[in-house]
Design an enzyme around this catalytic site. Structure first.
Site, PDB file in Angstrom:
ATOM      1  CG  ASN A  53      49.674  22.837  19.695  1.00  0.00           C
ATOM      2  OD1 ASN A  53      50.218  22.204  18.964  1.00  0.00           O
ATOM      3  ND2 ASN A  53      50.200  23.842  20.755  1.00  0.00           N
ATOM      4  CB  VAL A  54      50.010  19.693  15.070  1.00  0.00           C
ATOM      5  CG1 VAL A  54      49.411  20.383  13.745  1.00  0.00           C
ATOM      6  CG2 VAL A  54      51.289  20.226  15.275  1.00  0.00           C
ATOM      7  CG  ASN A  80      52.649  23.867   5.720  1.00  0.00           C
ATOM      8  OD1 ASN A  80      53.671  23.906   5.143  1.00  0.00           O
ATOM      9  ND2 ASN A  80      52.248  24.925   6.396  1.00  0.00           N
ATOM     10  CB  SER A 132      63.128  20.099   4.572  1.00  0.00           C
ATOM     11  OG  SER A 132      64.201  20.776   4.284  1.00  0.00           O
ATOM     12  CE1 TYR A 145      62.223  22.327  10.118  1.00  0.00           C
ATOM     13  CE2 TYR A 145      63.970  21.922   8.228  1.00  0.00           C
ATOM     14  CZ  TYR A 145      62.597  22.206   8.673  1.00  0.00           C
ATOM     15  OH  TYR A 145      61.901  22.705   7.537  1.00  0.00           O
ATOM     16  CB  ALA A 147      65.655  13.819  13.953  1.00  0.00           C
ATOM     17  CB  ILE A 180      60.721  28.532  -0.164  1.00  0.00           C
ATOM     18  CG1 ILE A 180      60.811  26.966  -0.936  1.00  0.00           C
ATOM     19  CG2 ILE A 180      59.500  29.225  -0.939  1.00  0.00           C
ATOM     20  CD1 ILE A 180      61.022  26.693  -2.159  1.00  0.00           C
TER      21      ILE A 180
END
Length: 239
Positions: A53-54, A80, A132, A145, A147, A180
């Site tokens: 978990n990051v 990612n 993004s 998101y 931010a 995508i």
């Protein structure tokens, strides 16, 4: 464009774009650690699954120590991992804000802070942060998101300067995907998909392989004089 002998770490690597990135790097000869909360399905023996978990700083530290003990280096880091919890600002909960910030922004910080000392010690490395197009031009209902993805671009610029200040060849770049084809977009209404395509000059959605190819370029020596950049892989959506 070979990566033989390179050690790569990819967060969010079990599925979607992350899994394709892992496969692409491994196909070119790298040993790839696919770090995620769930197991992916890979046939290439060069890909090693790691439950990570990051947001778990202790777990990250142990993981990096294990890789260092085995290989003595990490050459490539692909940040990612990411989540979304969309809503208009009036309805966005503090929990939704914190969750997205913790994974998409602090997670990038956590992984990089743990791995970059090893790169600096070896005086080389490539860090690739996933941003993004919405981090560039914004989007309704994605305050948290957007931010994080704008923040990732800022981190990329700061780190490109910081990590090379003593002559180390440690590069930091970002990729800003457009629309995508992923499992997430597959179930969108046809009207929404058509609107996305109409906004894109090349009049189509991108493939995960398009993003993986950009990662491969930035991970390889073909990009050895490129740092601090955000590369849009978006069919011309942001021009």
């Amino acid at each position: 464009m070979r990566l033989d002998g390179k050690i790569a770490v990819v967060t969010g690597g079990a599925r979607g774009i992350g899994a394709v990135i892992c496969e692409k790097l491994a196909e070119k000869g790298a040993i790839v650690y696919s770090c995620d909360l769930g197991a992916g399905e890979f046939t290439n023996p060069n890909i090693k699954m790691v439950n990570l978990n990051v947001t778990d700083r202790e777990g990250i530290t142990k993981f990096v120590e294990d890789v260092k003990n085995q290989y003595g280096k990490i050459d490539i880091l692909v940040n990612n991992a990411g989540i979304t919890k969309d809503s208009l600002i009036q309805k966005m909960t503090e929990e939704a804000w914190d969750a997205v910030i913790d994974v998409n922004l602090k997670g990038v910080f956590n992984m990089t802070q743990a791995i970059v000392p090893l790169m600096l010690e070896n005086k080389s490395g490539s860090i690739i942060n996933m941003s993004s197009v919405v981090g560039v031009y914004g989007n309704i209902g994605q305050t948290n998101y957007v931010a994080t993805k704008s923040g990732v671009i800022g981190l990329t610029k700061a780190w490109a300067k910081e990590f090379a200040r003593k002559g180390e060849q440690v590069r930091t770049n970002a990729i800003a995907p457009g629309f995508i084809k992923t499992p997430m977009t597959k179930d969108l209404p046809e009207k929404v998909i058509n609107t996305m395509v109409e906004k894109t000059p090349l009049r189509k959605m991108g493939e995960p392989d398009d993003i993986a190819n950009a990662v491969l370029f930035l991970a390889s020596d073909l990009s050895k004089f490129i740092t601090g950049q955000t590369i849009g892989v978006d069919g011309g959506l942001v021009i």
